[in-house]
Design a protein around this motif. Structure first.
Motif, PDB file in Angstrom:
ATOM      1  N   SER A  88       0.848  -1.192   0.000  1.00  0.00           N
ATOM      2  CA  SER A  88       0.000   0.000   0.000  1.00  0.00           C
ATOM      3  C   SER A  88       0.877   1.232   0.000  1.00  0.00           C
ATOM      4  N   GLU A  89       0.360   2.297  -0.581  1.00  0.00           N
ATOM      5  CA  GLU A  89       1.093   3.558  -0.617  1.00  0.00           C
ATOM      6  C   GLU A  89       0.120   4.701  -0.366  1.00  0.00           C
ATOM      7  N   GLU A  90       0.453   5.557   0.575  1.00  0.00           N
ATOM      8  CA  GLU A  90      -0.356   6.755   0.816  1.00  0.00           C
ATOM      9  C   GLU A  90       0.108   7.806  -0.182  1.00  0.00           C
ATOM     10  N   VAL A  91      -0.695   8.036  -1.215  1.00  0.00           N
ATOM     11  CA  VAL A  91      -0.305   8.918  -2.304  1.00  0.00           C
ATOM     12  C   VAL A  91      -0.612  10.383  -2.007  1.00  0.00           C
ATOM     13  N   SER A  92      -1.456  10.613  -1.039  1.00  0.00           N
ATOM     14  CA  SER A  92      -1.832  11.938  -0.576  1.00  0.00           C
ATOM     15  C   SER A  92      -2.368  11.723   0.832  1.00  0.00           C
ATOM     16  N   PRO A  93      -2.366  12.724   1.699  1.00  0.00           N
ATOM     17  CA  PRO A  93      -2.867  12.491   3.048  1.00  0.00           C
ATOM     18  C   PRO A  93      -4.279  11.889   3.039  1.00  0.00           C
ATOM     19  N   GLY A  94      -4.400  10.681   3.595  1.00  0.00           N
ATOM     20  CA  GLY A  94      -5.688  10.020   3.687  1.00  0.00           C
ATOM     21  C   GLY A  94      -6.150   9.310   2.427  1.00  0.00           C
ATOM     22  N   ILE A  95      -5.310   9.232   1.410  1.00  0.00           N
ATOM     23  CA  ILE A  95      -5.622   8.513   0.176  1.00  0.00           C
ATOM     24  C   ILE A  95      -4.595   7.391   0.036  1.00  0.00           C
ATOM     25  N   ILE A  96      -5.075   6.152   0.142  1.00  0.00           N
ATOM     26  CA  ILE A  96      -4.184   4.995   0.139  1.00  0.00           C
ATOM     27  C   ILE A  96      -4.510   4.120  -1.062  1.00  0.00           C
ATOM     28  N   VAL A  97      -3.473   3.797  -1.820  1.00  0.00           N
ATOM     29  CA  VAL A  97      -3.624   2.951  -2.999  1.00  0.00           C
ATOM     30  C   VAL A  97      -2.996   1.596  -2.689  1.00  0.00           C
ATOM     31  N   ASP A  98      -3.751   0.533  -2.941  1.00  0.00           N
ATOM     32  CA  ASP A  98      -3.262  -0.829  -2.743  1.00  0.00           C
ATOM     33  C   ASP A  98      -2.861  -1.419  -4.083  1.00  0.00           C
ATOM     34  N   ASP A 155      -1.138  -4.969  -6.246  1.00  0.00           N
ATOM     35  CA  ASP A 155      -0.868  -6.405  -6.191  1.00  0.00           C
ATOM     36  C   ASP A 155       0.625  -6.646  -6.408  1.00  0.00           C
ATOM     37  N   ASP A 156       1.023  -7.905  -6.500  1.00  0.00           N
ATOM     38  CA  ASP A 156       2.445  -8.215  -6.624  1.00  0.00           C
ATOM     39  C   ASP A 156       3.028  -7.877  -7.993  1.00  0.00           C
ATOM     40  N   GLN A 157       2.181  -7.462  -8.942  1.00  0.00           N
ATOM     41  CA  GLN A 157       2.661  -7.011 -10.254  1.00  0.00           C
ATOM     42  C   GLN A 157       2.513  -5.497 -10.406  1.00  0.00           C
ATOM     43  N   ASP A 158       2.338  -4.805  -9.289  1.00  0.00           N
ATOM     44  CA  ASP A 158       2.196  -3.344  -9.236  1.00  0.00           C
ATOM     45  C   ASP A 158       0.961  -2.807  -9.950  1.00  0.00           C
ATOM     46  N   ARG A 159      -0.091  -3.627 -10.042  1.00  0.00           N
ATOM     47  CA  ARG A 159      -1.365  -3.148 -10.573  1.00  0.00           C
ATOM     48  C   ARG A 159      -2.211  -2.682  -9.394  1.00  0.00           C
ATOM     49  N   ILE A 160      -2.963  -1.619  -9.596  1.00  0.00           N
ATOM     50  CA  ILE A 160      -3.828  -1.087  -8.538  1.00  0.00           C
ATOM     51  C   ILE A 160      -4.996  -2.042  -8.326  1.00  0.00           C
ATOM     52  N   VAL A 161      -5.197  -2.468  -7.078  1.00  0.00           N
ATOM     53  CA  VAL A 161      -6.321  -3.352  -6.759  1.00  0.00           C
ATOM     54  C   VAL A 161      -7.387  -2.645  -5.922  1.00  0.00           C
ATOM     55  N   GLY A 162      -7.031  -1.509  -5.312  1.00  0.00           N
ATOM     56  CA  GLY A 162      -8.009  -0.795  -4.508  1.00  0.00           C
ATOM     57  C   GLY A 162      -7.530   0.584  -4.111  1.00  0.00           C
ATOM     58  N   ILE A 163      -8.485   1.428  -3.778  1.00  0.00           N
ATOM     59  CA  ILE A 163      -8.194   2.798  -3.341  1.00  0.00           C
ATOM     60  C   ILE A 163      -9.052   3.084  -2.120  1.00  0.00           C
ATOM     61  N   GLU A 164      -8.409   3.575  -1.059  1.00  0.00           N
ATOM     62  CA  GLU A 164      -9.123   3.922   0.168  1.00  0.00           C
ATOM     63  C   GLU A 164      -9.059   5.432   0.378  1.00  0.00           C
ATOM     64  N   VAL A 165     -10.206   6.007   0.728  1.00  0.00           N
ATOM     65  CA  VAL A 165     -10.306   7.434   1.026  1.00  0.00           C
ATOM     66  C   VAL A 165     -10.719   7.553   2.485  1.00  0.00           C
ATOM     67  N   LEU A 166      -9.822   8.091   3.298  1.00  0.00           N
ATOM     68  CA  LEU A 166     -10.103   8.288   4.715  1.00  0.00           C
ATOM     69  C   LEU A 166     -10.695   9.676   4.948  1.00  0.00           C
ATOM     70  N   TYR A 167     -11.331   9.865   6.101  1.00  0.00           N
ATOM     71  CA  TYR A 167     -11.939  11.154   6.488  1.00  0.00           C
ATOM     72  C   TYR A 167     -12.995  11.579   5.472  1.00  0.00           C
ATOM     73  N   LEU A 168     -13.811  10.632   5.053  1.00  0.00           N
ATOM     74  CA  LEU A 168     -14.803  10.867   4.007  1.00  0.00           C
ATOM     75  C   LEU A 168     -15.757  12.008   4.343  1.00  0.00           C
ATOM     76  N   SER A 169     -16.231  12.079   5.574  1.00  0.00           N
ATOM     77  CA  SER A 169     -17.201  13.126   5.936  1.00  0.00           C
ATOM     78  C   SER A 169     -16.590  14.523   5.868  1.00  0.00           C
ATOM     79  N   LYS A 170     -15.286  14.634   6.067  1.00  0.00           N
ATOM     80  CA  LYS A 170     -14.621  15.939   5.967  1.00  0.00           C
ATOM     81  C   LYS A 170     -14.323  16.297   4.519  1.00  0.00           C
TER      82      LYS A 170
END
Length: 70
Positions: free
Chosen positions: A24-34, A36-51
């Motif tokens: 996983s890599e935090e590409v911006s504060p509160g934005i985390i990109v997951d 796979d083992d071939q460096d393809r994006i499998v998911g994106i998490e957005v934290l602090y959604l209500s803000k």
């Protein structure tokens, strides 16, 4: 593709692939990109959604597909 909103965690997770995440890599504060083992994006998490989107109605989501340009 799946979209999950976790109100308790105040987060949104977009699953792009069922492949397991190997890093996983935090590409911006509160934005985390997951990746796979071939460096393809499998998911994106957005934290602090209500803000980030205080006016968003998370009970009503609209998906739009942009038509291809020939």
């Amino acid at each position: 593709m799946k979209l999950k909103v976790d109100r308790q965690a105040d987060a949104l997770y977009l699953t792009l692939s069922e492949a397991p995440s190997s890093r996983s890599e935090e590409v911006s504060p509160g934005i985390i990109v997951d990746y796979d083992d071939q460096d393809r994006i499998v998911g994106i998490e957005v934290l602090y959604l209500s803000k980030r989107a205080p006016e968003a109605d998370i009970q009503r989501l609209l998906f739009e597909t942009v038509p291809e340009v020939a």
